[in-house]
Write an enzyme that holds these catalytic residues in place. Structure first.
Site, short mmCIF file in Angstrom:
data_model
loop_
_atom_site.label_atom_id
_atom_site.label_comp_id
_atom_site.label_asym_id
_atom_site.label_seq_id
_atom_site.Cartn_x
_atom_site.Cartn_y
_atom_site.Cartn_z
N ASP A 1 -28.29 -10.44 -0.25
CA ASP A 1 -29.06 -11.52 0.41
C ASP A 1 -30.54 -11.54 -0.01
OD1 ASP A 1 -29.49 -9.16 1.81
OD2 ASP A 1 -29.10 -10.01 3.80
N LYS B 1 -24.82 -1.66 9.62
CA LYS B 1 -24.97 -2.75 10.58
C LYS B 1 -23.71 -2.98 11.41
CE LYS B 1 -26.30 -5.30 7.05
NZ LYS B 1 -26.85 -6.31 6.14
C1 BGC Z 1 -28.05 -3.74 3.58
C2 BGC Z 1 -28.67 -4.56 2.48
C3 BGC Z 1 -29.07 -5.93 3.01
C4 BGC Z 1 -29.91 -5.79 4.27
C5 BGC Z 1 -30.30 -7.13 4.87
C6 BGC Z 1 -28.94 -3.72 4.81
O1 BGC Z 1 -28.28 -3.08 5.85
O2 BGC Z 1 -27.82 -2.43 3.14
O3 BGC Z 1 -27.79 -4.71 1.39
O4 BGC Z 1 -29.76 -6.62 2.03
O5 BGC Z 1 -29.21 -5.05 5.23
O6 BGC Z 1 -29.18 -7.87 5.22
#
Ligand code: BGC
Length: 474
Positions: free
Chosen positions: A218, A183
């Site tokens: 989360d 992200k």
């Molecule tokens: C992460 C997860 C997270 C999800 C939502 C993903 O990119 O790897 O750990 O729960 O995003 O935030």
């Protein structure tokens, strides 16, 4: 659907014969419906394909429960009890991993009641990709600001639940090593390090008396905070900047668990489903997905997430538009610096375009002309862009539903039913996302889809961290 003509050949013939000048822009006179059917062919997922995806999904979940070296990490969260709603106490929570970073003070009042005070902070882009100390010092500084502004009593140490929404190999409730950033984050010197240590060291550098008692994904937080008010909650899902799901598994179904017996015989598993089908066996991967993947910070990873979540949807639309511009099908072949720049077509614009119900699609025109600086946007262009947004978003919602269906199937809850708590900007704000998911669930489960109750679990990740901290206190 079977096609008895070759769309590319047809396009070429049309182009040779009927290229026209409209004002000062050249348009290729291609029938709108043939553009739509080309796009529908690659973006619409049939019920049959949904079923195939779901089957492979369940298999990947089972594999991940057996070994750590699988596509789906299926990480035991060390959360083994669900709340009763009676837990009480005041906790701090940090919520890192979406678009915003939040510090919260959460007061669990028992009787399923919660009071929350929260402050959002914007993480500077530079801190997302610098050495880890830059990011963790920023987090500690934000906590210091929050404590001062909200007059939090720091005479005795405060307990904090840390919602850290990136893949982490958890080794205890308050221990876990960073496996991967995603992200848009990519901090140097952090992979393989314990994330709670990194935060505790930064807190110590600021001389803050805060104990990090729980490290929480989360999705696990969303499940737990919703379970605080609705004990039937068995699944927590995030459909926001990223995507993922956590669910309640029985210990006996986790062959790789070496932690010994657990009183409740339950463990919440963080599936890290964003990595589903990284091998590209079953997902309807297109050339646009390929381009987005190749240009990003983690090619070959988070395949499912890149087709579903807010960080990526707008970029897929931009890549489709770019392709149609290059082929002179859209905007008379005219682009703009904005349209040519990765990341500039935000997922929020898709929502806006899909919400535009004016006859002339005037808001769509506004987005394309005023924000994305396309010089001339004919009504036909607006309709095409709108259809692209719809197709990309419908595909996302149907794939998300497939993930939910796989989890519910894995839990053996299709008959008995369960509540799925969902948080995240895409689920909460994207028009029709929920109903599109429900339609797909219906295609998969028929009348049994009624047993799966999708519910918005707002602010779940922070509150859930506090609930988990409270359970740890017991
Ligand atoms: C992460 C997860 C997270 C999800 C939502 C993903 O990119 O790897 O750990 O729960 O995003 O935030």
């Amino acid at each position: 659907m079977e096609k008895n003509f070759d769309i590319n050949a047809l396009r070429e013939i049309l182009h040779q014969n009927t290229t026209q000048m409209t004002g000062k822009y050249t348009y290729r006179e291609i029938d709108e419906s043939s553009i739509y059917s080309e796009l529908e062919d690659i973006f619409i997922i049939s019920p049959q394909r949904l079923r195939e995806i779901c089957k492979v999904f369940v298999k990947e979940m089972e594999d991940g429960l057996k070994s750590d070296n699988c596509t789906l990490k299926m990480i035991p969260s060390f959360v083994t009890n669900r709340p009763t709603g009676k837990e009480v106490g005041t906790y701090l929570a940090l919520d890192l991993g979406g678009t915003n970073f939040r510090v919260c003070e959460i007061n669990l009042e028992g009787q399923s009641k919660v009071r929350l005070r929260a402050k959002k902070f914007t993480i500077p882009d530079s801190a997302k990709t610098a050495d880890q100390t830059v990011l963790f010092d920023f987090l500690a500084e934000s906590i210091a600001i929050f404590i001062k502004e909200y007059n939090i009593n720091t005479e005795s140490d405060i307990n904090l639940g840390f919602t850290f929404s990136f893949p982490v190999q958890q080794t205890a409730l308050n221990k876990g090593t960073i496996l991967l950033w995603n992200k848009g984050f990519n901090c140097a010197n952090s992979i393989g390090k314990d994330v709670v240590n990194l935060l505790s060291e930064a807190l110590a550098r600021k001389q803050l008396k805060v104990n990090v008692v729980a490290l929480v994904n989360d999705t696990v937080g969303t499940l737990m905070s919703h379970a605080y008010v609705d004990p039937g909650t068995c699944v927590g899902v995030i459909l926001g900047t990223g995507t993922n799901a956590a669910y309640v598994e029985t210990i006996d179904a986790i062959p790789k668990w070496t932690g010994g017996p657990v009183k409740s015989n339950e463990m919440i598993i963080n599936s890290e489903w964003g990595a589903f089908d990284n091998e590209r066996k079953v997902l309807p991967w297109t050339k646009y997905d390929e381009q987005q993947d190749a240009a990003g910070t983690n090619p070959g990873k988070q395949t499912f997430e890149k087709m579903i979540s807010g960080m990526y949807l707008g970029e897929i639309v931009r890549l489709v538009c770019k392709d149609l511009i290059d082929r002179k099908i859209l905007f008379g072949g005219m682009s703009s610096t904005e349209m040519d720049t990765p990341g500039k077509f935000e997922t929020a614009y898709m929502s806006r375009i899909e919400r535009d119900h004016t006859a002339e699609l005037t808001d769509t025109k506004m987005v394309l002309q005023e924000i994305l600086k396309i010089p001339y946007v004919a009504p036909r262009d607006r309709r095409i862009v709108r259809r692209i947004c719809e197709l990309v978003a419908i595909r996302a919602a149907r794939l998300a539903a497939c993930g939910v269906a796989a989890v519910v199937t894995k839990m053996n809850r299709v008959d008995s039913g369960c509540t799925v708590a969902i948080d995240g900007s895409v689920y909460e704000h994207y028009p029709h996302f929920d109903s599109r998911m429900r339609d797909a669930l219906h295609e998969l489960f028929g009348m049994f889809s009624e047993n799966v109750s999708l519910q918005l679990g707002k602010d779940g990740s922070g509150i859930g961290a506090a609930v988990i901290a409270a359970l740890a206190d017991k």
